[in-house]
Design an enzyme around this catalytic site. Structure first.
Site, mmCIF file in Angstrom:
data_model
loop_
_atom_site.group_PDB
_atom_site.id
_atom_site.type_symbol
_atom_site.label_atom_id
_atom_site.label_comp_id
_atom_site.label_asym_id
_atom_site.label_seq_id
_atom_site.Cartn_x
_atom_site.Cartn_y
_atom_site.Cartn_z
ATOM 1 N N ARG A 106 0.871 -1.116 -0.142
ATOM 2 C CA ARG A 106 -0.009 0.097 -0.005
ATOM 3 C C ARG A 106 0.869 1.238 -0.214
ATOM 4 O O ARG A 106 1.664 1.360 0.997
ATOM 5 C CB ARG A 106 -0.817 0.091 1.423
ATOM 6 C CG ARG A 106 -1.806 1.297 1.226
ATOM 7 C CD ARG A 106 -2.772 1.193 2.462
ATOM 8 N NE ARG A 106 -3.833 0.380 1.892
ATOM 9 C CZ ARG A 106 -4.906 0.695 2.539
ATOM 10 N NH1 ARG A 106 -5.385 1.352 3.476
ATOM 11 N NH2 ARG A 106 -5.947 -0.096 1.860
ATOM 12 N N HIS A 133 -7.646 0.724 -6.206
ATOM 13 C CA HIS A 133 -7.700 -0.222 -5.183
ATOM 14 C C HIS A 133 -8.262 -1.465 -5.600
ATOM 15 O O HIS A 133 -9.613 -1.830 -5.378
ATOM 16 C CB HIS A 133 -8.652 0.429 -3.949
ATOM 17 C CG HIS A 133 -8.457 -0.064 -2.712
ATOM 18 N ND1 HIS A 133 -7.790 -1.235 -2.586
ATOM 19 C CD2 HIS A 133 -9.017 0.136 -1.325
ATOM 20 C CE1 HIS A 133 -8.098 -1.439 -1.085
ATOM 21 N NE2 HIS A 133 -8.690 -0.730 -0.543
ATOM 22 N N GLN A 136 -9.935 -4.258 -3.308
ATOM 23 C CA GLN A 136 -11.620 -3.748 -2.665
ATOM 24 C C GLN A 136 -12.438 -4.016 -3.654
ATOM 25 O O GLN A 136 -13.496 -4.334 -3.549
ATOM 26 C CB GLN A 136 -11.216 -2.117 -2.493
ATOM 27 C CG GLN A 136 -12.734 -1.419 -1.834
ATOM 28 C CD GLN A 136 -13.088 -1.752 -0.580
ATOM 29 O OE1 GLN A 136 -12.275 -1.882 0.037
ATOM 30 N NE2 GLN A 136 -14.268 -2.288 -0.338
ATOM 31 N N ASP A 227 -17.437 6.820 -0.989
ATOM 32 C CA ASP A 227 -16.108 6.726 -0.153
ATOM 33 C C ASP A 227 -15.765 8.343 0.117
ATOM 34 O O ASP A 227 -16.429 9.418 -0.063
ATOM 35 C CB ASP A 227 -14.936 6.258 -1.099
ATOM 36 C CG ASP A 227 -13.528 5.951 -0.532
ATOM 37 O OD1 ASP A 227 -13.591 6.067 0.702
ATOM 38 O OD2 ASP A 227 -12.712 6.141 -1.273
ATOM 39 N N CYS A 267 -16.725 1.527 1.174
ATOM 40 C CA CYS A 267 -15.398 0.679 1.208
ATOM 41 C C CYS A 267 -14.959 0.702 2.765
ATOM 42 O O CYS A 267 -14.272 -0.209 3.190
ATOM 43 C CB CYS A 267 -14.261 1.061 0.331
ATOM 44 S SG CYS A 267 -13.753 2.747 0.421
ATOM 45 N N ARG A 295 -13.797 -8.785 1.710
ATOM 46 C CA ARG A 295 -12.433 -8.446 1.554
ATOM 47 C C ARG A 295 -11.548 -9.581 1.747
ATOM 48 O O ARG A 295 -10.640 -9.969 1.209
ATOM 49 C CB ARG A 295 -11.785 -7.262 2.423
ATOM 50 C CG ARG A 295 -12.584 -5.862 2.297
ATOM 51 C CD ARG A 295 -12.253 -5.321 0.749
ATOM 52 N NE ARG A 295 -10.567 -5.260 0.602
ATOM 53 C CZ ARG A 295 -9.807 -4.408 1.057
ATOM 54 N NH1 ARG A 295 -10.421 -3.408 1.800
ATOM 55 N NH2 ARG A 295 -8.510 -4.494 0.614
HETATM 56 N N1 NVA Z 1 -10.075 6.445 -1.068
HETATM 57 C C1 NVA Z 1 -9.674 6.228 0.037
HETATM 58 C C2 NVA Z 1 -9.872 4.578 0.287
HETATM 59 C C3 NVA Z 1 -9.319 4.297 1.774
HETATM 60 C C4 NVA Z 1 -9.785 2.657 1.728
HETATM 61 C C5 NVA Z 1 -8.223 6.539 0.241
HETATM 62 O O1 NVA Z 1 -7.314 6.108 -0.493
HETATM 63 O O2 NVA Z 1 -7.759 6.931 1.456
HETATM 64 N N1 CP Z 2 -11.267 -0.178 2.709
HETATM 65 C C1 CP Z 2 -10.080 -0.408 3.058
HETATM 66 O O1 CP Z 2 -9.074 -0.661 2.382
HETATM 67 O O2 CP Z 2 -10.011 -0.340 4.298
HETATM 68 P P1 CP Z 2 -8.562 -0.131 5.147
HETATM 69 O O3 CP Z 2 -7.791 1.201 4.751
HETATM 70 O O4 CP Z 2 -8.777 0.080 6.749
HETATM 71 O O5 CP Z 2 -7.585 -1.176 4.807
#
Ligand code: NVA
Ligand code: CP
Length: 307
Positions: A106, A133, A136, A227, A267, A295
């Site tokens: 990530r 993502h 997800q 989101d 999500c 997930r």
């Molecule tokens: N769009 C959000 C998703 C978190 C799971 C982010 O990137 O922070």
């Molecule tokens: N939806 C998601 O990816 O959650 P986290 O940021 O908690 O991993």
């Protein structure tokens, strides 16, 4: 017995790293892991987790998925490893891929993820970047399939920021031929290169619509998805975005304009009374926690095909 297939792509950096058939196979495996206790143990494999951003669901679901597959994970926290001190990705990737069988990463830039994949001798999975993502999206479409049994005639409307989650929904929509509508404020549209790629894949180009009007976008929709308005790394835009995104909250008014059996997805994590009201988040239409559970099953299925 249903078995994992070897994916044509070594890595899972993008939703487009699976074909239509591979995507559906992963969803079928995920369903069997969830409902039938499908038992696949690919021999004590090790997943390395490199997370430059916070995570609850992705990190824990990967850890549990590996444990259910008979393997284990190592948490390669960048702040306590040499990654945080700036060791080049190409060196880190060459070393870690000698210890681990697969890496889930990530990070911010998709190009950094691609750099890991270039130098890693083992598969790399996108655990979220600023651009996509894809893990997800696997769980999202699994949840939609559970509800509607197939994707025919499903209209998925995403309301909010044209971010990583929206980008992956668009790509998967194209892969599966699902109608996807994105309603976002002007200037916050999804990535234009990915939109172009999606249009190249869609057989029916009318199935993808990008609009700035949430009220017309939700008409006849079966799935309403949102989101956060400010993703990780965009904290400094929060105040400005809250003004610009006024009118893009999924509330009872917006839901009343969708199909009457429409379900709600998010999500997570969520900011109640920003992108979604507490009432809708907690309503009987919400499938948000099934989606979060999925997930685990979707990633267990993905890992079983990658390891
Ligand atoms: N769009 C959000 C998703 C978190 C799971 C982010 O990137 O922070
Ligand atoms: N939806 C998601 O990816 O959650 P986290 O940021 O908690 O991993």
């Amino acid at each position: 017995m249903l078995k994992p297939i070897k994916l044509a792509s070594k890595n899972f950096l993008s939703s487009l790293d699976t074909s239509h058939e591979e995507f559906l196979h992963i969803l079928e495996l995920a369903k069997n892991f969830k409902n039938k206790g499908l038992n696949i143990k690919p021999n004590k494999k090790v997943l390395g987790l490199i997370f430059d951003k916070s995570s609850t669901r992705t990190r824990v679901s990967f850890q549990v998925a590996m444990s259910r597959l008979g393997g284990t994970t190592v948490d390669l926290n960048p702040t306590t490893s040499q990654i945080g001190r700036g060791e080049p990705i190409r060196d880190t990737a060459r070393v870690l891929s000698r210890y681990c069988d697969v890496l889930a990463i990530r990070t911010f830039k998709q190009t950094d993820l691609e750099e890991y994949a270039k130098w890693s001798s083992k598969p790399v999975i996108n655990a979220l970047t600023d651009l996509e993502h894809p893990c997800q999206a696997l769980a999202d479409f699994m949840t939609i399939k559970e509800e509607f049994l197939d994707f025919k005639d499903v209209v998925l409307t995403f309301i909010g920021d044209g971010n990583n989650v929206a980008n992956s929904l668009i790509l998967c929509g194209a892969l599966l031929g699902v109608e996807v509508r994105i309603a976002c404020p002007k200037g916050y549209e999804p990535n234009s290169l990915l939109i172009d790629k999606a249009y190249e894949i869609y057989k029916n180009k009318n199935l993808l619509k990008i609009t700035n009007d949430p009220n017309t976008a939700v008409l006849g929709s079966n799935v309403l998805y949102t989101d956060v308005w400010s993703s990780m790394g965009e904290e400094n835009q929060k105040d400005e975005k809250e003004k610009v995104f006024n009118g893009f909250t999924i509330d009872s008014d917006l839901v009343s304009k969708a199909d009457k059996e429409a379900i709600i997805l998010h999500c997570l994590p969520a900011y109640r009374s920003k992108e979604i009201t507490d009432e809708i988040f907690e309503s009987h239409k919400s499938r948000i926690f099934d989606q979060a559970e999925n997930r685990l099953h979707a990633q267990q299925a993905l890992l079983s095909c990658i390891l």
